[in-house]
Scaffold this motif. Structure first.
Motif, mmCIF file in Angstrom:
data_model
loop_
_atom_site.group_PDB
_atom_site.id
_atom_site.type_symbol
_atom_site.label_atom_id
_atom_site.label_comp_id
_atom_site.label_asym_id
_atom_site.label_seq_id
_atom_site.Cartn_x
_atom_site.Cartn_y
_atom_site.Cartn_z
ATOM 1 N N GLY A 139 24.107 55.235 75.943
ATOM 2 C CA GLY A 139 25.402 54.889 75.491
ATOM 3 C C GLY A 139 26.047 56.027 74.920
ATOM 4 N N SER A 158 27.506 54.368 79.413
ATOM 5 C CA SER A 158 28.734 54.808 78.856
ATOM 6 C C SER A 158 28.735 56.283 78.656
ATOM 7 C CB SER A 158 29.484 54.251 77.736
ATOM 8 O OG SER A 158 28.580 54.337 76.485
ATOM 9 N N ASP A 186 20.037 49.355 67.330
ATOM 10 C CA ASP A 186 20.221 48.241 68.265
ATOM 11 C C ASP A 186 19.199 47.191 68.270
ATOM 12 O OD1 ASP A 186 22.551 49.383 69.076
ATOM 13 O OD2 ASP A 186 21.634 50.430 70.500
#
Ligand SMILES: Nc1nc2c(ncn2[C@@H]2O[C@H](COP(=O)(O)OP(=O)(O)OP(=O)(O)O)[C@@H](O)[C@H]2O)c(=O)[nH]1
Ligand SMILES: C[C@H](OP(=O)(O)O)C(=O)O
Length: 225
Positions: A139, A158, A186
């Motif tokens: 990410g 990403s 997370d």
């Protein structure tokens, strides 16, 4: 520098559902947001929270400045823009409207310090560059965007997508190598890092909620009393 902090107000941190109830996830997400805003301000920047819903009108959970239980919501005192569009759309609306460089710092980085934020905002210092602080697992935890045509595309890998997007618009990239900015929370195992290295509202929240380290033969995890 304007620092945008995206925030999912109502149903945050679904990947923590195994260890936190919905109200607790809302409360813990706010505690992490509070730590990020403190670090951003201490680094000398002005945060703008781009939230999916207002922060002062919780649909559930109790708003309580003296948060003393695991579902009380920490007060957030910051500029907030409400935008219920998807994450990338909301961030890109801010980038499209910007004439000056913009930083985007996720709200789930409770280890962020003023020093790590300053490292981010001074990175990629060419007038047209992009600085990227990757998150573990592919990410993008924080960005500085100086190129007017760069747009974000979060989720999936990403970090790699943002390197390609920068290349596509001809923006030089600097990768910001920071333990504190790479640690997004997370999953339950990520709570280990907060208990070990945090010193703010999020760590206090976890301790108050009964979390502690769980030491087995293998990797350290968390347990809850
Ligand atoms: N404004 C806005 N922020 C979002 C949205 N989705 C996630 N965020 C924020 O973006 C950052 C990264 O979020 P994620 O870890 O991908 O998602 P999350 O909702 O926090 O957690 P999960 O439900 O477990 O995926 C955090 O600061 C979130 O609060 C959204 O749709 N809009
Ligand atoms: C927003 C998303 O966060 P992750 O789901 O990787 O935590 C990303 O960094 O692209």
């Amino acid at each position: 520098m304007r620092v945008v902090v995206p925030f999912a107000t109502e149903q945050p941190k679904t990947r923590l559902s195994d260890v936190l109830s919905p109200d607790e996830r809302r409360a813990f997400a706010r505690a992490m947001l509070s730590d990020v805003l403190t670090a951003v301000r201490a680094a000398g920047h002005d945060p703008l929270v781009v939230a999916t819903a207002p922060l002062d009108e919780p649909t559930t959970g109790r708003l309580d400045a003296d948060a003393s239980d695991a579902t009380s919501l920490v007060q957030i005192d910051a500029s907030v823009r409400v935008d219920d569009s998807p994450l990338s759309t909301a961030v890109n609306a801010t980038l499209a409207a910007a004439v000056d460089p913009v930083a985007v710092v996720m709200s789930d980085l409770p280890l962020a310090t003023p020093e790590s934020i300053r490292r981010l905002t001074t990175a990629g210092d060419s007038s047209e560059g992009v600085a990227v602080a990757p998150g573990r697992g592919g990410g993008t935890n924080a960005l500085v965007v100086r190129h007017l045509d760069f747009r974000v595309d979060y989720h999936g890998v990403s970090f790699r997508d943002h390197l390609r997007a920068a290349e596509a618009v001809g923006a030089p990239v600097e990768v910001v190598d920071s333990f504190r900015l790479s640690t997004d929370v997370d999953e339950a195992d990520d709570l280990v890092e907060v208990l070990l290295h945090g010193d703010g509202v999020a760590r206090d929240w976890l301790v108050d909620a009964g979390f502690d380290l769980r030491v087995n033969d293998g990797r350290v995890g968390v347990r809850r009393e």
